[in-house]
Write a protein that holds these residues in place. Sequence first.
Motif, PDB file in Angstrom:
ATOM      1  N   ALA A 145      53.681  27.789  31.277  1.00 32.61           N
ATOM      2  CA  ALA A 145      53.287  27.484  32.184  1.00 32.61           C
ATOM      3  C   ALA A 145      51.857  27.332  31.605  1.00 32.61           C
ATOM      4  O   ALA A 145      50.974  26.321  31.978  1.00 32.61           O
ATOM      5  N   ARG A 146      51.881  28.421  30.472  1.00 33.18           N
ATOM      6  CA  ARG A 146      50.148  28.257  29.980  1.00 33.18           C
ATOM      7  C   ARG A 146      49.017  28.482  31.302  1.00 33.18           C
ATOM      8  O   ARG A 146      48.263  28.616  30.996  1.00 33.18           O
ATOM      9  N   ARG A 147      49.711  29.964  32.271  1.00 28.44           N
ATOM     10  CA  ARG A 147      48.567  29.734  33.072  1.00 28.44           C
ATOM     11  C   ARG A 147      49.508  32.063  32.971  1.00 28.44           C
ATOM     12  O   ARG A 147      49.683  31.934  32.706  1.00 28.44           O
ATOM     13  N   GLN A 148      47.946  32.792  34.492  1.00 34.57           N
ATOM     14  CA  GLN A 148      47.684  33.894  34.185  1.00 34.57           C
ATOM     15  C   GLN A 148      48.879  34.301  35.491  1.00 34.57           C
ATOM     16  O   GLN A 148      48.662  33.599  36.675  1.00 34.57           O
ATOM     17  N   LEU A 149      49.591  35.747  35.152  1.00 33.69           N
ATOM     18  CA  LEU A 149      50.574  36.031  36.230  1.00 33.69           C
ATOM     19  C   LEU A 149      49.178  37.646  35.747  1.00 33.69           C
ATOM     20  O   LEU A 149      49.624  38.361  35.579  1.00 33.69           O
ATOM     21  N   MET A 150      49.132  37.794  38.038  1.00 32.65           N
ATOM     22  CA  MET A 150      48.519  39.358  37.423  1.00 32.65           C
ATOM     23  C   MET A 150      49.345  39.935  38.864  1.00 32.65           C
ATOM     24  O   MET A 150      50.240  39.519  39.209  1.00 32.65           O
ATOM     25  N   ILE A 151      49.390  40.520  38.711  1.00 30.83           N
ATOM     26  CA  ILE A 151      49.778  42.094  39.390  1.00 30.83           C
ATOM     27  C   ILE A 151      49.125  42.416  40.886  1.00 30.83           C
ATOM     28  O   ILE A 151      47.849  43.162  39.959  1.00 30.83           O
ATOM     29  N   ALA A 152      49.182  42.683  41.758  1.00 29.77           N
ATOM     30  CA  ALA A 152      47.731  42.967  42.753  1.00 29.77           C
ATOM     31  C   ALA A 152      48.000  44.633  42.684  1.00 29.77           C
ATOM     32  O   ALA A 152      48.576  45.099  44.037  1.00 29.77           O
ATOM     33  N   TYR A 153      47.667  45.253  41.323  1.00 34.72           N
ATOM     34  CA  TYR A 153      47.272  46.966  41.528  1.00 34.72           C
ATOM     35  C   TYR A 153      45.426  46.736  42.414  1.00 34.72           C
ATOM     36  O   TYR A 153      45.045  46.913  41.322  1.00 34.72           O
ATOM     37  N   ARG A 154      45.415  47.051  43.620  1.00 38.04           N
ATOM     38  CA  ARG A 154      43.687  46.774  44.010  1.00 38.04           C
ATOM     39  C   ARG A 154      43.529  47.905  43.525  1.00 38.04           C
ATOM     40  O   ARG A 154      42.083  48.432  43.233  1.00 38.04           O
ATOM     41  N   LEU A 155      43.591  49.365  43.178  1.00 36.78           N
ATOM     42  CA  LEU A 155      43.498  50.081  43.129  1.00 36.78           C
ATOM     43  C   LEU A 155      42.985  50.538  41.391  1.00 36.78           C
ATOM     44  O   LEU A 155      41.556  51.775  41.407  1.00 36.78           O
ATOM     45  N   ARG A 156      42.933  49.680  40.691  1.00 34.35           N
ATOM     46  CA  ARG A 156      42.412  49.301  39.630  1.00 34.35           C
ATOM     47  C   ARG A 156      41.401  48.394  39.580  1.00 34.35           C
ATOM     48  O   ARG A 156      40.407  48.468  38.304  1.00 34.35           O
ATOM     49  N   TYR A 157      40.768  48.159  40.774  1.00 32.90           N
ATOM     50  CA  TYR A 157      39.923  47.528  40.785  1.00 32.90           C
ATOM     51  C   TYR A 157      38.278  48.064  42.004  1.00 32.90           C
ATOM     52  O   TYR A 157      37.128  47.539  41.913  1.00 32.90           O
ATOM     53  N   GLU A 158      38.638  49.839  42.517  1.00 32.65           N
ATOM     54  CA  GLU A 158      37.817  50.351  43.338  1.00 32.65           C
ATOM     55  C   GLU A 158      37.740  50.692  42.220  1.00 32.65           C
ATOM     56  O   GLU A 158      38.605  52.012  42.101  1.00 32.65           O
ATOM     57  N   PRO A 159      36.007  51.552  42.801  1.00 33.69           N
ATOM     58  CA  PRO A 159      35.264  52.675  42.150  1.00 33.69           C
ATOM     59  C   PRO A 159      35.887  53.963  41.637  1.00 33.69           C
ATOM     60  O   PRO A 159      35.918  54.758  41.152  1.00 33.69           O
ATOM     61  N   PHE A 160      36.664  54.421  42.609  1.00 38.01           N
ATOM     62  CA  PHE A 160      37.512  55.756  42.740  1.00 38.01           C
ATOM     63  C   PHE A 160      38.074  55.765  42.639  1.00 38.01           C
ATOM     64  O   PHE A 160      38.126  57.062  41.143  1.00 38.01           O
ATOM     65  N   ASN A 161      39.123  55.400  42.112  1.00 33.78           N
ATOM     66  CA  ASN A 161      40.431  55.129  40.870  1.00 33.78           C
ATOM     67  C   ASN A 161      39.495  54.480  39.999  1.00 33.78           C
ATOM     68  O   ASN A 161      40.202  55.995  38.911  1.00 33.78           O
TER      69      ASN A 161
END
Length: 360
Positions: A145-161
């Motif tokens: 489809a030429r579209r992006q698929l992202m998995i919601a690993y929210r901890l990879r986007y918060e500063p402590f982790n």
Amino acid sequence: MTKADSPPLAPSDKQPPHVKIPEPPAKKVGWAIVGLGQLAIEEVLPAFGQCDLAKLVALVSGHPEKAKKVAAVYGVDPKQIYDYSSYDTIAENPAVDVIYIILPNSMHAEYTLRGLKAGKHILCEKPMATSVAECEQMIAAAKTARRQLMIAYRLRYEPFNVEAIKRCREGQLGKLKTMRATNGQNTQAPNIRLSQTLGGGPLQDVGIYCLNAFRYLTGEEPIEVSATAHQPKDDPRFREVPETVAFALKFPSGTIAQGDCSFGTSEARRYDVHGTHGSLHLDSAFAYLGQRLILRDSKMASELNLSPVNHFAAEMDHFSECVLSGKESRTPGAEGLADLRVITAIQEAIRTGRTVALNT
């Protein structure tokens, strides 16, 4: 200097000259939320208020009255409400750029595939799917489809982790030797997490946080897995899924990681990492807020004071930026597939009572 030559004591428009007025983004990315369960209503929808690049434009739900109430609260046009049978017609809606799948685990693959076929980018909750084969199918569909698929690993986007990852991977703890992680809660029925048919169970729901942490802290893929589980016969909550799962992973560098997860304990969400030169402890590591990061060496212990963020707003803005720029997200479909491969090996280890080797 005369009074006439002196600078004014206040700007004429009463706006301090050093204050920068923020500029609105050139474009915000339109999001549709699929599934209006507890996570969506209590965490994800309110997070749009803290997003810079993501805006809520559509809802997909099997409960029309609930969807109408939610739409009224968040200013969603009632014409932008879909049910599961009309979901595919979202292809005709140019306002929707991204679909966020927040459904039971057993439905992730189907609604991701349908969303990609509709020409939309997809953010899918974890676990990505219920099998390795489904993950591979989802990744292939995104490519087609030429579209992006992202998995919601929210901890990879918060500063402590993120800070913990940096310190582990840059060698600030020395050579990593052991890791321990626990993620437990007391889950009461009825709850989709207790249904085997819906892809529930503690390993898939809370254990995946421990597993993913071991992988992102080491930056490696495990080569060996052993595991055990407990499914009490005297508690009807666990007639389909285990109450508790414990597992051990061995990594190529020699790091040994031990994780446990449970639906029958008081809340505990933390991990410890021990290296040759120091260690770190992250309390509330997997929670939505309240993280505390403590570093130790041979002489002292210190707590890092970082500014917390809304995890969901951070991950949605990250993906919105990826959609606008065309760059790949930090947690693409390949990340979800990697976790499912290890989960499958853990399940095999539980079933056979043997150590399972993983192909790297």
